[in-house]
Structure formats: C-alpha cells, structure tokens
Design a protein around this motif. Structure first.
Motif, PDB file in Angstrom:
ATOM      1  N   GLY A 143      40.871   2.970  38.038  1.00 37.71           N
ATOM      2  CA  GLY A 143      41.417   3.109  37.026  1.00 37.71           C
ATOM      3  C   GLY A 143      40.716   4.813  36.108  1.00 37.71           C
ATOM      4  N   CYS A 144      40.353   5.201  36.490  1.00 42.22           N
ATOM      5  CA  CYS A 144      39.712   6.015  35.653  1.00 42.22           C
ATOM      6  C   CYS A 144      40.484   7.822  35.091  1.00 42.22           C
ATOM      7  CB  CYS A 144      38.797   6.948  36.880  1.00 42.22           C
ATOM      8  SG  CYS A 144      37.889   6.363  37.105  1.00 42.22           S
ATOM      9  N   GLU A 145      40.312   8.299  34.535  1.00 39.52           N
ATOM     10  CA  GLU A 145      41.396   9.062  34.230  1.00 39.52           C
ATOM     11  C   GLU A 145      40.461  10.820  34.210  1.00 39.52           C
ATOM     12  OE1 GLU A 145      41.456  11.686  29.796  1.00 39.52           O
ATOM     13  OE2 GLU A 145      41.186   9.843  29.066  1.00 39.52           O
ATOM     14  N   LEU A 146      41.388  10.952  34.844  1.00 39.55           N
ATOM     15  CA  LEU A 146      40.470  12.250  36.157  1.00 39.55           C
ATOM     16  C   LEU A 146      41.298  13.766  35.664  1.00 39.55           C
ATOM     17  CD1 LEU A 146      41.449  11.253  39.459  1.00 39.55           C
ATOM     18  CD2 LEU A 146      39.331  11.301  38.450  1.00 39.55           C
ATOM     19  N   THR A 147      39.825  14.764  35.660  1.00 38.98           N
ATOM     20  CA  THR A 147      40.725  16.094  35.079  1.00 38.98           C
ATOM     21  C   THR A 147      40.292  16.791  36.301  1.00 38.98           C
ATOM     22  OG1 THR A 147      40.461  15.201  32.751  1.00 38.98           O
ATOM     23  CG2 THR A 147      40.342  17.781  33.426  1.00 38.98           C
ATOM     24  N   TYR A 148      40.872  17.658  36.760  1.00 39.96           N
ATOM     25  CA  TYR A 148      40.425  18.405  38.326  1.00 39.96           C
ATOM     26  C   TYR A 148      39.617  19.739  37.673  1.00 39.96           C
ATOM     27  CZ  TYR A 148      43.263  14.750  40.216  1.00 39.96           C
ATOM     28  OH  TYR A 148      43.544  13.968  39.430  1.00 39.96           O
ATOM     29  N   ALA A 149      38.991  20.113  38.089  1.00 37.42           N
ATOM     30  CA  ALA A 149      38.409  22.270  38.521  1.00 37.42           C
ATOM     31  C   ALA A 149      38.401  22.390  39.932  1.00 37.42           C
ATOM     32  CB  ALA A 149      36.895  21.723  37.562  1.00 37.42           C
ATOM     33  N   ARG A 150      39.224  23.461  40.262  1.00 31.09           N
ATOM     34  CA  ARG A 150      39.164  24.848  41.436  1.00 31.09           C
ATOM     35  C   ARG A 150      38.228  24.729  41.713  1.00 31.09           C
ATOM     36  NH1 ARG A 150      43.667  25.133  43.496  1.00 31.09           N
ATOM     37  NH2 ARG A 150      42.592  25.266  45.417  1.00 31.09           N
ATOM     38  N   GLY A 151      36.839  24.675  41.331  1.00 30.58           N
ATOM     39  CA  GLY A 151      35.878  25.150  41.866  1.00 30.58           C
ATOM     40  C   GLY A 151      34.081  24.925  40.608  1.00 30.58           C
ATOM     41  N   GLY A 152      33.394  25.320  40.800  1.00 28.44           N
ATOM     42  CA  GLY A 152      31.946  25.852  39.301  1.00 28.44           C
ATOM     43  C   GLY A 152      32.345  26.376  38.352  1.00 28.44           C
ATOM     44  N   LEU A 153      33.117  27.598  38.712  1.00 30.91           N
ATOM     45  CA  LEU A 153      33.013  28.348  37.627  1.00 30.91           C
ATOM     46  C   LEU A 153      34.065  27.489  36.485  1.00 30.91           C
ATOM     47  CD1 LEU A 153      33.123  31.974  38.613  1.00 30.91           C
ATOM     48  CD2 LEU A 153      31.440  30.089  36.779  1.00 30.91           C
ATOM     49  N   GLU A 154      35.188  26.977  36.872  1.00 25.46           N
ATOM     50  CA  GLU A 154      36.162  25.788  36.393  1.00 25.46           C
ATOM     51  C   GLU A 154      35.623  25.000  35.520  1.00 25.46           C
ATOM     52  OE1 GLU A 154      41.009  24.634  36.148  1.00 25.46           O
ATOM     53  OE2 GLU A 154      39.888  25.206  37.910  1.00 25.46           O
ATOM     54  N   ALA A 155      34.754  24.441  36.726  1.00 28.18           N
ATOM     55  CA  ALA A 155      33.679  23.321  35.871  1.00 28.18           C
ATOM     56  C   ALA A 155      32.992  23.425  34.067  1.00 28.18           C
ATOM     57  CB  ALA A 155      33.008  22.228  37.606  1.00 28.18           C
ATOM     58  N   LEU A 156      32.273  24.838  34.948  1.00 34.07           N
ATOM     59  CA  LEU A 156      31.467  24.946  33.745  1.00 34.07           C
ATOM     60  C   LEU A 156      32.507  25.494  32.409  1.00 34.07           C
ATOM     61  CD1 LEU A 156      28.784  27.001  35.210  1.00 34.07           C
ATOM     62  CD2 LEU A 156      27.945  25.003  34.077  1.00 34.07           C
ATOM     63  N   ARG A 157      33.726  26.014  32.644  1.00 32.27           N
ATOM     64  CA  ARG A 157      34.602  26.243  31.466  1.00 32.27           C
ATOM     65  C   ARG A 157      34.783  24.410  30.866  1.00 32.27           C
ATOM     66  NH1 ARG A 157      36.266  30.792  34.541  1.00 32.27           N
ATOM     67  NH2 ARG A 157      38.080  28.662  35.194  1.00 32.27           N
ATOM     68  N   LEU A 158      35.490  23.769  31.793  1.00 34.49           N
ATOM     69  CA  LEU A 158      36.200  22.660  31.326  1.00 34.49           C
ATOM     70  C   LEU A 158      35.517  21.576  30.350  1.00 34.49           C
ATOM     71  CD1 LEU A 158      38.715  21.944  34.247  1.00 34.49           C
ATOM     72  CD2 LEU A 158      39.234  22.618  31.327  1.00 34.49           C
ATOM     73  N   ALA A 159      34.240  21.655  30.776  1.00 39.97           N
ATOM     74  CA  ALA A 159      33.433  20.663  30.919  1.00 39.97           C
ATOM     75  C   ALA A 159      33.265  20.212  29.204  1.00 39.97           C
ATOM     76  CB  ALA A 159      31.768  20.423  31.886  1.00 39.97           C
TER      77      ALA A 159
END
Length: 129
Positions: free
Chosen positions: A27-43
């Motif tokens: 029951g988690c709220e999920l957000t997706y990143a398609r790679g490390g750079l996108e993760a660094l931008r979103l987090a």
C-alpha cells in the motif's frame, strides 16, 4: 496515517513493473525514476520515506547515486535499499560504503522486500524510542 512514499529507481521499465507488483500489498505511494540522474533530481522535492534502487543501472549506477544522495542536505537521511542480481552481490560492500542501508539480492523475494521496507521505515522511530 499516510501511505509511505517510496521512490523506485531502475533504468528498465520491465523491472519497474515487476517491483511495483511486488510492492502492491504494501500500500505504498510509488514514484518512479528511470535512472540515477532522474533520482537525484526527484528525491529532494519528493522527499520519499525510502528509496529502492537497482545497484547496476547504465550511466549513473545505484551505488554512485546513493553516494551522491548522501551528500545532499535534503536527501542524506532517506533510507536507501539497493537491489541487484546474485552476480552483483560482489558489490555489496561497495554499496554499504556508499551509504546504502540495505542490499537485497535478486531475483527479489516479495516477503524479504516487504520486510526490509517495513524495517527501514520503522527504524527511525525505533532508534528514537
């Protein structure tokens, strides 16, 4: 109580779908990143409760992404759980040295994954008690 927010990071769309299915019971709220750079931008803006990330992505891999997350003021305390194939377990120490909180071997087992997520989501509360 709100659902925990998890940032799921993997360069493979197929892997994202597979892990999403494993996480559905949580029951988690999920957000997706398609790679490390996108993760660094979103987090920093998303402020997830936990980051679940593939250790071996093309380009910026999960280990280096974790290292960079630990340097960010807004992201340094977010629990990071890396996952990878059995062949990638040789990089487990490197993942811990980069600051990951856990490293799971693939193929991911639903019960082990959910237990790790519960543990890392509860850990701050347990440590402060």
């Amino acid at each position: 109580m709100r659902a925990p927010k998890i940032l799921l990071v993997d360069a493979s769309s197929l892997a994202l779908v597979r892990v999403r299915k494993l996480l559905k019971p949580a029951g988690c709220e999920l957000t997706y990143a398609r790679g490390g750079l996108e993760a660094l931008r979103l987090a920093p803006g998303e402020q997830p409760d936990l980051i679940l990330m593939d250790a071996a992505m093309p380009g910026l891999d999960g280990i280096e992404t974790c290292r960079r997350l630990r340097l960010g003021r807004e992201t340094r305390t977010i629990p990071v759980v890396l996952f990878g194939s059995a062949a990638q377990l040789a990089r487990k120490k490197e993942g811990y040295d980069a600051g990951c909180d856990d490293f799971l071997a693939g193929p991911l087992d639903r019960d082990e994954l959910l237990a790790a997520i519960r543990y890392h989501l509860d850990a701050p509360r347990l440590h402060s008690a």
